[in-house]
Design a protein around this motif. Sequence first.
Motif, PDB file in Angstrom:
ATOM      1  N   SER A 300       0.820  -1.208   0.000  1.00  0.00           N
ATOM      2  CA  SER A 300       0.000   0.000   0.000  1.00  0.00           C
ATOM      3  C   SER A 300       0.858   1.262   0.000  1.00  0.00           C
ATOM      4  O   SER A 300       0.375   2.345  -0.332  1.00  0.00           O
ATOM      5  N   SER A 301       2.147   1.114   0.350  1.00  0.00           N
ATOM      6  CA  SER A 301       3.081   2.242   0.241  1.00  0.00           C
ATOM      7  C   SER A 301       3.077   2.849  -1.150  1.00  0.00           C
ATOM      8  O   SER A 301       3.292   4.052  -1.317  1.00  0.00           O
ATOM      9  N   PHE A 302       2.853   2.015  -2.161  1.00  0.00           N
ATOM     10  CA  PHE A 302       2.948   2.488  -3.540  1.00  0.00           C
ATOM     11  C   PHE A 302       1.579   2.717  -4.164  1.00  0.00           C
ATOM     12  O   PHE A 302       1.481   3.331  -5.225  1.00  0.00           O
ATOM     13  N   ALA A 303       0.530   2.254  -3.490  1.00  0.00           N
ATOM     14  CA  ALA A 303      -0.823   2.590  -3.923  1.00  0.00           C
ATOM     15  C   ALA A 303      -1.162   4.032  -3.547  1.00  0.00           C
ATOM     16  O   ALA A 303      -1.709   4.790  -4.353  1.00  0.00           O
ATOM     17  N   ALA A 304      -0.819   4.418  -2.317  1.00  0.00           N
ATOM     18  CA  ALA A 304      -1.151   5.764  -1.843  1.00  0.00           C
ATOM     19  C   ALA A 304      -0.614   6.868  -2.747  1.00  0.00           C
ATOM     20  O   ALA A 304      -1.354   7.809  -3.083  1.00  0.00           O
ATOM     21  N   PRO A 305       0.671   6.825  -3.193  1.00  0.00           N
ATOM     22  CA  PRO A 305       1.151   7.928  -4.034  1.00  0.00           C
ATOM     23  C   PRO A 305       0.468   8.019  -5.395  1.00  0.00           C
ATOM     24  O   PRO A 305       0.469   9.093  -5.999  1.00  0.00           O
ATOM     25  N   HIS A 306      -0.109   6.917  -5.895  1.00  0.00           N
ATOM     26  CA  HIS A 306      -0.918   7.033  -7.111  1.00  0.00           C
ATOM     27  C   HIS A 306      -2.085   7.991  -6.870  1.00  0.00           C
ATOM     28  O   HIS A 306      -2.438   8.793  -7.751  1.00  0.00           O
ATOM     29  N   VAL A 307      -2.677   7.918  -5.688  1.00  0.00           N
ATOM     30  CA  VAL A 307      -3.817   8.779  -5.361  1.00  0.00           C
ATOM     31  C   VAL A 307      -3.361  10.210  -5.121  1.00  0.00           C
ATOM     32  O   VAL A 307      -3.947  11.162  -5.659  1.00  0.00           O
ATOM     33  N   ALA A 308      -2.320  10.391  -4.311  1.00  0.00           N
ATOM     34  CA  ALA A 308      -1.834  11.744  -4.014  1.00  0.00           C
ATOM     35  C   ALA A 308      -1.426  12.478  -5.283  1.00  0.00           C
ATOM     36  O   ALA A 308      -1.715  13.678  -5.450  1.00  0.00           O
ATOM     37  N   ALA A 309      -0.758  11.772  -6.193  1.00  0.00           N
ATOM     38  CA  ALA A 309      -0.311  12.412  -7.433  1.00  0.00           C
ATOM     39  C   ALA A 309      -1.475  12.726  -8.356  1.00  0.00           C
ATOM     40  O   ALA A 309      -1.438  13.718  -9.104  1.00  0.00           O
ATOM     41  N   THR A 310      -2.525  11.915  -8.322  1.00  0.00           N
ATOM     42  CA  THR A 310      -3.719  12.223  -9.120  1.00  0.00           C
ATOM     43  C   THR A 310      -4.334  13.539  -8.679  1.00  0.00           C
ATOM     44  O   THR A 310      -4.867  14.297  -9.504  1.00  0.00           O
ATOM     45  N   VAL A 311      -4.247  13.846  -7.391  1.00  0.00           N
ATOM     46  CA  VAL A 311      -4.727  15.140  -6.901  1.00  0.00           C
ATOM     47  C   VAL A 311      -4.015  16.275  -7.638  1.00  0.00           C
ATOM     48  O   VAL A 311      -4.632  17.286  -7.999  1.00  0.00           O
ATOM     49  N   ALA A 312      -2.710  16.117  -7.889  1.00  0.00           N
ATOM     50  CA  ALA A 312      -1.961  17.168  -8.591  1.00  0.00           C
ATOM     51  C   ALA A 312      -2.497  17.377  -9.999  1.00  0.00           C
ATOM     52  O   ALA A 312      -2.596  18.523 -10.475  1.00  0.00           O
ATOM     53  N   LEU A 313      -2.849  16.303 -10.697  1.00  0.00           N
ATOM     54  CA  LEU A 313      -3.399  16.437 -12.047  1.00  0.00           C
ATOM     55  C   LEU A 313      -4.732  17.184 -12.010  1.00  0.00           C
ATOM     56  O   LEU A 313      -4.971  18.092 -12.818  1.00  0.00           O
ATOM     57  N   LEU A 314      -5.588  16.799 -11.078  1.00  0.00           N
ATOM     58  CA  LEU A 314      -6.892  17.458 -10.965  1.00  0.00           C
ATOM     59  C   LEU A 314      -6.743  18.916 -10.565  1.00  0.00           C
ATOM     60  O   LEU A 314      -7.445  19.802 -11.098  1.00  0.00           O
ATOM     61  N   GLN A 315      -5.836  19.185  -9.635  1.00  0.00           N
ATOM     62  CA  GLN A 315      -5.652  20.566  -9.183  1.00  0.00           C
ATOM     63  C   GLN A 315      -5.043  21.443 -10.270  1.00  0.00           C
ATOM     64  O   GLN A 315      -5.360  22.641 -10.359  1.00  0.00           O
ATOM     65  N   GLU A 316      -4.182  20.880 -11.106  1.00  0.00           N
ATOM     66  CA  GLU A 316      -3.669  21.656 -12.236  1.00  0.00           C
ATOM     67  C   GLU A 316      -4.823  22.052 -13.158  1.00  0.00           C
ATOM     68  O   GLU A 316      -4.887  23.195 -13.637  1.00  0.00           O
TER      69      GLU A 316
END
Length: 564
Positions: A300-316
Amino acid sequence: MGIFQRLLQRSSIEHGSIVGHLLLPVGFLVGLGSVPVLALSVSVGADGIDARRLHGPPYNLTGKKIALGQVEGGRPALFGFDKLAPADNPVSVTQVLQLDGAAIADEYVDDHANHVASVIISREKRLMGVAPDATLFSAAIGPLSGEVSGQPQECATTQHIALRNSGDVRAINFSFGEPLLSDPRPNAVLDGNALLTQCVDWSSIAHDALYVIAGNQGGGGIPIPTDNFNGINVAYSTQIDGRFAKIDYANASSDPTFSPRGTSIPESNDGPRRSINLVAPGDDIQLLSANGGETFSSGSSFAAPHVAATVALLQEWGDRQLRAAQPGWSLDAREPMVMKAVLLNAADKIMDVGDGQTLGMARTLLDEANRTWLESDAHQDPQIPLHNELGTGHLNAFRAYEQFNGGQWDAGNVPVRGWDYSVLTTENAPTDDAAVEYADYVIDVPLNGDSYFSATLTWERKVSLADTNNNGLYDIGESFESAGLNNLNLYLMPVDEDDISASVGSSISQVDSTEHIFTQIPRSGRYKLRVVYNQNVAPDDAQDYAVAWWGVGSSSTTVSSNQP
């Protein structure tokens, strides 16, 4: 084993267990099994979260100018600062920190932290991260000087990250956690009141940051702060026929029945509240190490950053709409609860066969027993908003973009897809479950019979800082106070109904800060979504909330303008 190694052991989540990493040699984890395909490329692509589609035209979303945070026991390597980092390092963080100060060159550089960062911002063409142009601030908690619990230091480090970029950090990734057995509270349970958990919920409000937490409840794991209310807890998926479409067996569910050594209490949330909100790819992911090498790992260490980084795409995308003064876009688009509602509501559950009836979902997600969301108690029981293993489903970055791009709509007439951030108030706390105040979102398009409708409501538990020195900051030794969780409910009703008992779908949990409806429309016609403020617990009677909705309707009806 030294103090810092013990911290790293406490702080890394892989294969559902605790694995310490301190400058591991390249390929260390490759030997654990056969070498898979380049899973980072797959996980970011169409068979994963479908973020690569957003990288290219016409979207061109790469997270540019969006700040994200990362907190772990160690930190990634930084070229020009750490000797280990190669000159062409494709994982280039903006700033590295330690506790509440600057990082020290070559100290606490950790492969696990570098692996997590590579999921977020890698610019390696073969292993492109989810948001390669995002601005990433990474902090190492560092040594704990022998403390049993590192939660005060972890909270101070978290605050230090949240204050970067002039206080504008949109999401913060936690691929670490604390063991329940190390919590200093007598007879500690996962009730949301551990200091680090309260810190996360406080900071989400104080700093307007969405916390994305690697889900790790179970036996002898590191479940604090997965008992938070305001963040997103992420479980991890594995591939079936090349597509991430099944929960990995190594995940613990929200309701583990076994107990860790030293206690008779299972490491699950106290009471019926479930912990998993969302699923993202995490099995056999190819990652980049601090020295530029490559390795495979799972968790799950590597699942979480997929979600956090998706926030950056949406926020852009949201910031782009704000700069262009597009109607239906306000600064509410930056609210963490909006991001949470959008991501959860856009999750994949049941693959759409091409007729749009299941909202264009890209996969059928299976739990450990190969059952779908439709076979779960979350689908059958309106008091259970989240599947115990799958949450609301699998992260789909492209569908999240589509959900977000529906724009903000005030209560009243709204289109078939959109979101809102608003507030309900009441002056008197009710003594029963009678509705206090509500807002109706009237879908101005007839919904198709037998199609599915999805809606997600999120709000924050209110936590305040006991600021003994009145400096507005958390200082080690200070504490937090929870004001409790107000109760909101969600109903989908025929447009001409006012009796909530006549709803065709509802979510009425008494313990969660999320309500979620995924229901089949019984007959074609007009419907409305009702948000109900059911019970006021916190002293402040005003309750902010975010709601996102998505249905299938006739295109013949024109939506009346009701945008802010």
